[in-house]
Design a protein around this motif. Structure first.
Motif: not given
Length: 470
Positions: A455-459
């Motif tokens: 998972l890549k954090k966006l906001e």
């Protein structure tokens, strides 16, 4: 010289007209820029959004095909109609509360004029009461109920002033009928007892009972409210038992009522309603207490004064033994509080202090909110999922919420967001399809390292983050 100029300013109608306009502009500005907050306001907004989308005007739904039995539909109808006209946004869903507050302002203006005071003086005082100014822009049932209580009470008062039948005789029943659609039988509980007590003090006014159009009134109330109750029970059997028995009796007497389908136990100390009344009506409440005490021996000889005092006191008296309450329960008595200030206005010695102090709160909050808005700190500190979704959600990519999705995430995703468990999250990460997922910082600790690595954090904000499957 400054003191003299201030006194002259406080006597000019233009001061109250402009101040009222500015306060409404402030409230409208906040209505359109402040995101919907979880849980309560976003919940009512989402119920209205679903009604607008599905065109089901009989059964309010807390989720698709899940009925919301806790409240009647008047405020939901108004918000849904507003969004149907102006689109799905914060300003539209809050607009009915603002419009109802404006209508109340024009309803009470004449009580200033009758005393030789500016028409907008009652409005100015009312908007300077924190509880009222707050609810002039909140998505809830409280402003709708307040409007109905005000319409009922003032229609009764106007009817008592003459033996001639007038529109006020009929508006009294309109207020009750709409109140049954706003929040249910509570409209009768909050209006009839203080009116009955007032009639006991002024027995000569009992003539009003004979002059009221009771038969026509019964048909007005029935025509306004009965059809919806009938069709609501027919559409979802069990509604009447839950709403009438559960919401109006079990909730009142049992703060831990286990049958509550939508809320959570709200156990307050007995008498907490009086603390709410004091805190949310500063600074005017101190003046009310002082003046009422001074006039205590004259109440029986002043019809208007006693009418307002009984109206003001009855609601907190009624809720005193209840532990299951929140501060909006005091909303129906904001108008009599403001009108009592108007009644004593000419005898108030420290008008400048009261006016200055009461204006400090809305002005200070507006400045603070504007600074936070400019610096984008509202995005970080607000308890809402709006800012997590606004730059990330798309129709092509599914969006999930780990565990229970918030009402704001439902509203801002227009119902597209889906709730998942940890096992379901693990399952969909095995696929190749991209997706987004909102995870609270507290729940993120439950993620396994293998899940976290995908998972890549966006906001992110203070409470949650939105992640993209990579």
């Amino acid at each position: 010289m400054e003191s003299y100029s201030s006194k002259r300013l406080l006597k000019k109608p233009i001061f109250y007209t402009l101040s009222t306009l500015v306060l409404f502009i402030i409230r409208a500005f906040i209505n359109g820029t402040l995101p919907l907050m979880d849980k309560t306001e976003a919940r009512y907004a989402e119920i209205a959004r679903i009604m607008c989308e599905t065109n089901n005007w009989i059964t309010p739904q807390i989720d698709y095909n899940l009925p919301f039995w806790a409240k009647p539909p008047l405020s939901t109808w108004l918000s849904a109609i507003s969004m149907d006209i102006f689109g799905v946004n914060e300003f539209a869903v809050r607009l009915p509360s603002l419009v109802l507050s404006i209508l109340i302002v024009f309803m009470i203006g004449k009580y200033g004029k009758r005393q030789g005071l500016p028409f907008f003086l009652p409005a100015f005082i009312l908007l300077c009461i924190p509880e009222f100014l707050l609810h002039a822009g909140v998505v809830s049932t409280d402003m709708s109920l307040t409007f109905c209580v005000v319409l009922t009470m003032l229609s009764f008062w106007e009817s008592s002033r003459t033996d001639q039948r007038s529109i006020w005789n009929y508006l009294f029943f309109v207020g009750i009928g709409l109140g049954l659609l706003a929040k249910g039988p509570i409209i009768i509980i909050l209006t009839i007892p203080p009116l009955f007590l007032w009639l006991l003090f002024f027995k000569e006014q009992i003539r009003i009972i004979k002059s009221m159009p009771w038969l026509a009134g019964f048909f007005i109330i029935s025509a306004l409210s009965v059809p919806w109750y009938y069709f609501a029970e027919k559409a979802t059997p069990g509604f009447l038992d839950y709403f009438v028995v559960g919401e109006h009796f079990k909730r009142f007497f049992d703060s831990s009522w286990s049958g509550d389908k939508y809320g959570f136990p709200k156990s307050q100390p007995i008498g907490m309603v009086w603390i709410f009344l004091i805190l949310f009506t500063l600074p005017w409440i101190f003046l009310i207490i002082k003046k009422t005490w001074q006039e205590r021996f004259n109440l029986k000889s002043h019809k208007w004064l006693l009418f307002l005092v009984l109206w003001l006191l009855w609601t907190p008296i009624f809720f005193t033994p209840s532990k299951s309450l929140i501060h909006p329960y005091i909303m129906p008595v904001m108008v009599p509080l403001a009108l009592l200030i108007v009644y004593w206005w000419k005898s108030i010695k420290w008008k400048k202090i009261y006016v200055t102090f009461s204006l400090m709160l809305p002005i200070a909050l507006t400045i603070i909110f504007s600074v936070f808005l400019i610096n984008e700190r509202v995005e970080y500190y607000s308890k809402t999922d709006k800012y997590l979704l606004k730059n990330t959600i798309t129709e092509e990519v599914l969006t999930y919420h780990l565990f229970m999705e918030s009402y704001s995430s439902r509203f801002y995703s227009k119902g597209a967001i889906q709730q998942i468990t940890l096992d379901e999250l693990n399952s969909i990460t095995q696929n190749k399809n991209p997706f987004l997922v909102i995870i609270s910082h507290r729940d993120s600790t439950a993620l396994k390292e293998t899940q976290r690595s995908k998972l890549k954090k966006l906001e992110t904000n203070k409470y949650k983050g939105i992640y993209a499957y990579k």
